[in-house]
Design a protein around this motif. Structure first.
Motif, PDB file in Angstrom:
ATOM      1  N   LEU A 147      -8.504  -4.132  -3.420  1.00  0.00           N
ATOM      2  CA  LEU A 147      -8.167  -4.888  -4.624  1.00  0.00           C
ATOM      3  C   LEU A 147      -9.309  -5.786  -5.076  1.00  0.00           C
ATOM      4  CD1 LEU A 147      -4.472  -5.907  -3.821  1.00  0.00           C
ATOM      5  CD2 LEU A 147      -5.273  -4.037  -5.283  1.00  0.00           C
ATOM      6  N   THR A 148     -10.245  -6.115  -4.187  1.00  0.00           N
ATOM      7  CA  THR A 148     -11.358  -6.986  -4.558  1.00  0.00           C
ATOM      8  C   THR A 148     -12.434  -6.263  -5.354  1.00  0.00           C
ATOM      9  OG1 THR A 148     -12.436  -6.537  -2.432  1.00  0.00           O
ATOM     10  CG2 THR A 148     -11.031  -8.493  -2.566  1.00  0.00           C
ATOM     11  N   TYR A 149     -12.392  -4.917  -5.368  1.00  0.00           N
ATOM     12  CA  TYR A 149     -13.457  -4.203  -6.096  1.00  0.00           C
ATOM     13  C   TYR A 149     -12.928  -3.012  -6.907  1.00  0.00           C
ATOM     14  CZ  TYR A 149     -13.518  -1.008  -2.006  1.00  0.00           C
ATOM     15  OH  TYR A 149     -13.184  -0.126  -0.998  1.00  0.00           O
ATOM     16  N   GLY A 150     -11.781  -3.229  -7.561  1.00  0.00           N
ATOM     17  CA  GLY A 150     -11.315  -2.241  -8.526  1.00  0.00           C
ATOM     18  C   GLY A 150     -10.112  -1.424  -8.135  1.00  0.00           C
ATOM     19  N   GLY A 151      -9.498  -1.738  -7.002  1.00  0.00           N
ATOM     20  CA  GLY A 151      -8.310  -0.993  -6.590  1.00  0.00           C
ATOM     21  C   GLY A 151      -7.085  -1.379  -7.396  1.00  0.00           C
ATOM     22  N   SER A 152      -6.044  -0.575  -7.266  1.00  0.00           N
ATOM     23  CA  SER A 152      -4.810  -0.809  -8.017  1.00  0.00           C
ATOM     24  C   SER A 152      -3.704  -1.295  -7.094  1.00  0.00           C
ATOM     25  CB  SER A 152      -4.355   0.474  -8.710  1.00  0.00           C
ATOM     26  OG  SER A 152      -3.085   0.289  -9.328  1.00  0.00           O
ATOM     27  N   LEU A 153      -2.949  -2.268  -7.567  1.00  0.00           N
ATOM     28  CA  LEU A 153      -1.723  -2.639  -6.881  1.00  0.00           C
ATOM     29  C   LEU A 153      -0.777  -1.438  -6.831  1.00  0.00           C
ATOM     30  CD1 LEU A 153      -1.318  -6.114  -8.580  1.00  0.00           C
ATOM     31  CD2 LEU A 153      -1.674  -5.753  -6.126  1.00  0.00           C
ATOM     32  N   ILE A 154      -0.006  -1.336  -5.774  1.00  0.00           N
ATOM     33  CA  ILE A 154       0.979  -0.274  -5.526  1.00  0.00           C
ATOM     34  C   ILE A 154       0.330   1.042  -5.078  1.00  0.00           C
ATOM     35  CG2 ILE A 154       3.034   0.963  -6.436  1.00  0.00           C
ATOM     36  CD1 ILE A 154       3.505  -1.951  -6.264  1.00  0.00           C
ATOM     37  N   ARG A 155      -1.013   1.142  -5.062  1.00  0.00           N
ATOM     38  CA  ARG A 155      -1.609   2.428  -4.681  1.00  0.00           C
ATOM     39  C   ARG A 155      -1.273   2.805  -3.245  1.00  0.00           C
ATOM     40  NH1 ARG A 155      -1.875   6.430  -3.226  1.00  0.00           N
ATOM     41  NH2 ARG A 155      -3.512   8.023  -3.242  1.00  0.00           N
ATOM     42  N   THR A 156      -1.323   1.858  -2.328  1.00  0.00           N
ATOM     43  CA  THR A 156      -1.014   2.161  -0.929  1.00  0.00           C
ATOM     44  C   THR A 156       0.411   2.679  -0.788  1.00  0.00           C
ATOM     45  OG1 THR A 156      -2.550   0.440  -0.191  1.00  0.00           O
ATOM     46  CG2 THR A 156      -0.894   1.186   1.399  1.00  0.00           C
TER      47      THR A 156
ATOM     48  N   ALA B 167      -0.748  10.105  -9.070  1.00  0.00           N
ATOM     49  CA  ALA B 167      -0.417   9.496 -10.364  1.00  0.00           C
ATOM     50  C   ALA B 167      -0.954   8.068 -10.440  1.00  0.00           C
ATOM     51  CB  ALA B 167       1.096   9.507 -10.586  1.00  0.00           C
ATOM     52  N   VAL B 168      -0.742   7.290  -9.374  1.00  0.00           N
ATOM     53  CA  VAL B 168      -1.238   5.915  -9.381  1.00  0.00           C
ATOM     54  C   VAL B 168      -2.756   5.888  -9.214  1.00  0.00           C
ATOM     55  CG1 VAL B 168      -1.141   3.688  -8.196  1.00  0.00           C
ATOM     56  CG2 VAL B 168       0.959   4.915  -8.691  1.00  0.00           C
ATOM     57  N   SER B 169      -3.322   6.902  -8.556  1.00  0.00           N
ATOM     58  CA  SER B 169      -4.780   7.018  -8.528  1.00  0.00           C
ATOM     59  C   SER B 169      -5.328   7.174  -9.945  1.00  0.00           C
ATOM     60  CB  SER B 169      -5.209   8.213  -7.674  1.00  0.00           C
ATOM     61  OG  SER B 169      -5.236   7.889  -6.307  1.00  0.00           O
ATOM     62  N   ALA B 170      -4.656   7.997 -10.756  1.00  0.00           N
ATOM     63  CA  ALA B 170      -5.084   8.168 -12.144  1.00  0.00           C
ATOM     64  C   ALA B 170      -4.888   6.874 -12.933  1.00  0.00           C
ATOM     65  CB  ALA B 170      -4.310   9.310 -12.797  1.00  0.00           C
ATOM     66  N   LEU B 171      -3.840   6.124 -12.609  1.00  0.00           N
ATOM     67  CA  LEU B 171      -3.659   4.823 -13.251  1.00  0.00           C
ATOM     68  C   LEU B 171      -4.759   3.850 -12.833  1.00  0.00           C
ATOM     69  CD1 LEU B 171       0.228   4.359 -12.947  1.00  0.00           C
ATOM     70  CD2 LEU B 171      -1.083   5.314 -14.860  1.00  0.00           C
ATOM     71  N   GLU B 172      -5.210   3.973 -11.575  1.00  0.00           N
ATOM     72  CA  GLU B 172      -6.350   3.160 -11.134  1.00  0.00           C
ATOM     73  C   GLU B 172      -7.603   3.517 -11.932  1.00  0.00           C
ATOM     74  OE1 GLU B 172      -9.124   2.631  -7.131  1.00  0.00           O
ATOM     75  OE2 GLU B 172      -6.982   2.979  -6.862  1.00  0.00           O
TER      76      GLU B 172
ATOM     77  N   ASP C  39       4.298  -0.103 -10.968  1.00  0.00           N
ATOM     78  CA  ASP C  39       5.517   0.452 -10.379  1.00  0.00           C
ATOM     79  C   ASP C  39       6.411   1.062 -11.453  1.00  0.00           C
ATOM     80  OD1 ASP C  39       7.098   0.989  -8.106  1.00  0.00           O
ATOM     81  OD2 ASP C  39       8.353  -0.759  -8.493  1.00  0.00           O
ATOM     82  N   CYS C  40       6.506   0.403 -12.598  1.00  0.00           N
ATOM     83  CA  CYS C  40       7.321   0.934 -13.704  1.00  0.00           C
ATOM     84  C   CYS C  40       6.759   2.259 -14.205  1.00  0.00           C
ATOM     85  CB  CYS C  40       7.374  -0.093 -14.836  1.00  0.00           C
ATOM     86  SG  CYS C  40       8.363   0.428 -16.255  1.00  0.00           S
ATOM     87  N   ARG C  41       5.438   2.325 -14.344  1.00  0.00           N
ATOM     88  CA  ARG C  41       4.813   3.581 -14.779  1.00  0.00           C
ATOM     89  C   ARG C  41       5.059   4.687 -13.755  1.00  0.00           C
ATOM     90  NH1 ARG C  41       0.332   3.149 -18.711  1.00  0.00           N
ATOM     91  NH2 ARG C  41       0.231   1.022 -19.518  1.00  0.00           N
ATOM     92  N   LEU C  42       4.975   4.352 -12.470  1.00  0.00           N
ATOM     93  CA  LEU C  42       5.222   5.333 -11.415  1.00  0.00           C
ATOM     94  C   LEU C  42       6.654   5.869 -11.497  1.00  0.00           C
ATOM     95  CD1 LEU C  42       4.597   6.842  -8.768  1.00  0.00           C
ATOM     96  CD2 LEU C  42       5.139   4.725  -7.531  1.00  0.00           C
ATOM     97  N   LYS C  43       7.620   4.976 -11.642  1.00  0.00           N
ATOM     98  CA  LYS C  43       9.023   5.406 -11.767  1.00  0.00           C
ATOM     99  C   LYS C  43       9.196   6.351 -12.942  1.00  0.00           C
ATOM    100  CE  LYS C  43      11.305   1.281  -9.886  1.00  0.00           C
ATOM    101  NZ  LYS C  43      12.118   0.103 -10.238  1.00  0.00           N
ATOM    102  N   ASN C  44       8.606   6.022 -14.079  1.00  0.00           N
ATOM    103  CA  ASN C  44       8.745   6.856 -15.267  1.00  0.00           C
ATOM    104  C   ASN C  44       8.109   8.233 -15.076  1.00  0.00           C
ATOM    105  OD1 ASN C  44      10.103   4.823 -16.629  1.00  0.00           O
ATOM    106  ND2 ASN C  44       8.269   4.017 -17.622  1.00  0.00           N
ATOM    107  N   ILE C  45       6.954   8.263 -14.409  1.00  0.00           N
ATOM    108  CA  ILE C  45       6.281   9.544 -14.150  1.00  0.00           C
ATOM    109  C   ILE C  45       7.154  10.425 -13.263  1.00  0.00           C
ATOM    110  CG2 ILE C  45       4.342  10.596 -12.899  1.00  0.00           C
ATOM    111  CD1 ILE C  45       2.617   8.231 -13.958  1.00  0.00           C
TER     112      ILE C  45
END
Length: 445
Positions: A196-205, A374-379, A395-401
């Motif tokens: 998360l300190t260098y461009g990661g996305s929350l919820i990716r893990t 999917a969340v990797s692509a969001l990252e 998380d909302c985008r993930l649920k919708n996907i």
């Protein structure tokens, strides 16, 4: 002989030394007979022949040095399979089982998984037969730096964006990213799963595990059911298994068994996922340690017996072909009525046939575990915008996907003469049509 069977026979003959690749090709093509019949232009353009051949395979040596000052060499791979709908996207796997067949199977699956997300990403996969287990942090760092010293010239934020997989977690991604930046001087979104300190996305893990449960929940909701009070058995104890368990418990399910490569734990009252997270994520320990905190739980050596535990829903989240015909029969005998695949191709073709014959709910991995990529692509999107979205938005985008994946599978299955419950056909047809049409529109590629 039909066009599909002709192509399948050619693959079996040409790539007879690649059993994993043949298995995934067989699974996909077996669903496409009617689609090809309805679209004769695909045969005229020899589309399947082109689809089944990777655009590029890169193979290279990875020399590195142990802490004792000894030289070691491993093999590295990157299979860039199909870029019709976007840049190559897929993880890196560090595991002794890695070879070209495994890489091709994973990359081929990735094409369709990525297509299902609805996001503009093509399919690729890579890795090495390097085993991180038992290695020091410094050894892993030196290996990752050597691996990236070759790989960097084949990837880029608009060309190929690797992520993690088995044996490649946040530590390895950090070392790989640091070496890429060191060589190129470019701070960009070339890898996903970053810190998360260098461009990661929350919820990716959590994304792959959460996505499995979101999709399973959509399937159940459409049938007037829910996860509440259902008993789940989950193989594996990595990120996918842990966060699938966490989300399932949050939605009211009881996870009664989990495993690692040594054995499995069972507690009929339900496992405490916080203890497993402490063992596996913080201490890098073995799952047998769970019984030290919960003496009423049972530990059994050998992980395969986990499928003999009666459950409502089974989530195979460990590795390919972990459920063979014998294991499938165990699950069915013990009244399991839903299997949702968390790992890539965890069920053999015989096991999948057994599940289909029994009429249980079966969700294939290319749909069930699509939440991670999917969340990797969001990252990637966040990196492009130089933004970081809050966890609630991701998380909302993930649920919708995942909800959209369910709807698309059900519609496609019915359209091509199958039950809305035939998620294998639904997933394969939905994913294939998007890739096939993109290839047709782009001409001879």
């Amino acid at each position: 002989m039909s066009y599909v069977n002709q192509i399948l026979n050619e693959v079996k003959s040409k790539d007879s030394h690649e059993p994993e690749f043949i298995q995934t090709v067989t699974e996909v093509l077996s669903s496409l007979e009617k689609v090809i019949d309805c679209h004769p232009q695909y045969q005229e353009a020899q589309l399947l022949e082109r689809l089944l051949e990777p655009e590029r395979i890169v193979s290279f040596r990875v020399p590195w040095m142990t802490d004792e000052g000894k030289y070691a060499v491993n093999r590295g791979f990157r299979v860039q399979f199909n870029s019709a709908i976007g840049p190559y996207k897929g993880g890196l796997r560090f595991h002794p089982s890695v070879n070209q067949s495994v890489m091709k199977f994973l990359a081929f699956e990735q094409i369709f998984k990525n297509s299902l997300t609805g996001l503009p990403i093509g399919g690729g996969k890579g890795g090495s037969d390097f085993n991180p287990k038992g290695k020091s942090d410094n050894e892993i760092m030196r290996f990752c730096q050597s691996f990236m010293t070759e790989l960097y010239r084949h990837i880029g934020p608009n060309l190929d964006i690797p992520a993690g997989d088995i044996g490649v977690g946040s530590r390895e991604i950090g070392y790989l990213y640091g070496q890429y930046k060191r060589i190129t001087g470019d701070f960009c979104g070339v890898l996903t799963g970053k810190g998360l300190t260098y461009g990661g996305s929350l919820i990716r893990t959590q994304a792959t595990g959460y996505g499995i449960i979101y999709l399973a929940n959509e399937v159940l909701k459409a049938r007037g059911r829910s996860l509440k009070k259902k008993k789940l058995t989950i193989s594996g104890s990595g990120n996918v298994a842990i966060y699938a368990a966490e989300k399932a418990i949050e939605l009211g399910a009881s996870v009664i068994a989990m495993c690692d490569s040594n054995g499995f734990i069972y507690d009929k009252e339900g496992l405490d996922i916080s203890i497993i997270k402490e063992i596996k994520e913080v201490g890098y320990g073995r799952i047998r340690e769970y019984v030290e905190s919960k003496p009423k739980a049972e530990y059994t050596e050998g992980f395969k017996g986990i499928w003999n535990i009666p459950c409502d829903i089974a989530l195979p989240c460990a590795t390919q072909n972990e459920i063979d015909l014998e294991s499938a029969k165990m699950l069915l005998k013990n009244k399991c009525w839903m299997v949702c695949e968390g790992s890539n191709m965890p069920s053999t073709l015989d096991a999948m046939s057994a599940f289909a014959d029994a009429g249980i709910l079966f969700i294939p991995s290319k749909a069930a575990n699509a939440g991670g990529v999917a969340v990797s692509a969001l990252e990637m999107s966040q990196n492009s915008q130089r933004l970081s979205w809050p966890s609630e938005e991701v998380d909302c985008r993930l649920k919708n996907i995942m909800a959209e994946i369910y709807q698309n599978m059900a519609v496609a299955a019915i359209k091509y003469g199958k039950s809305s419950q035939d998620f294998i056909t639904g997933a394969n047809v939905t994913a294939f049509l998007k890739v096939a049409d993109a290839m047709m529109e782009q001409g001879l590629v």
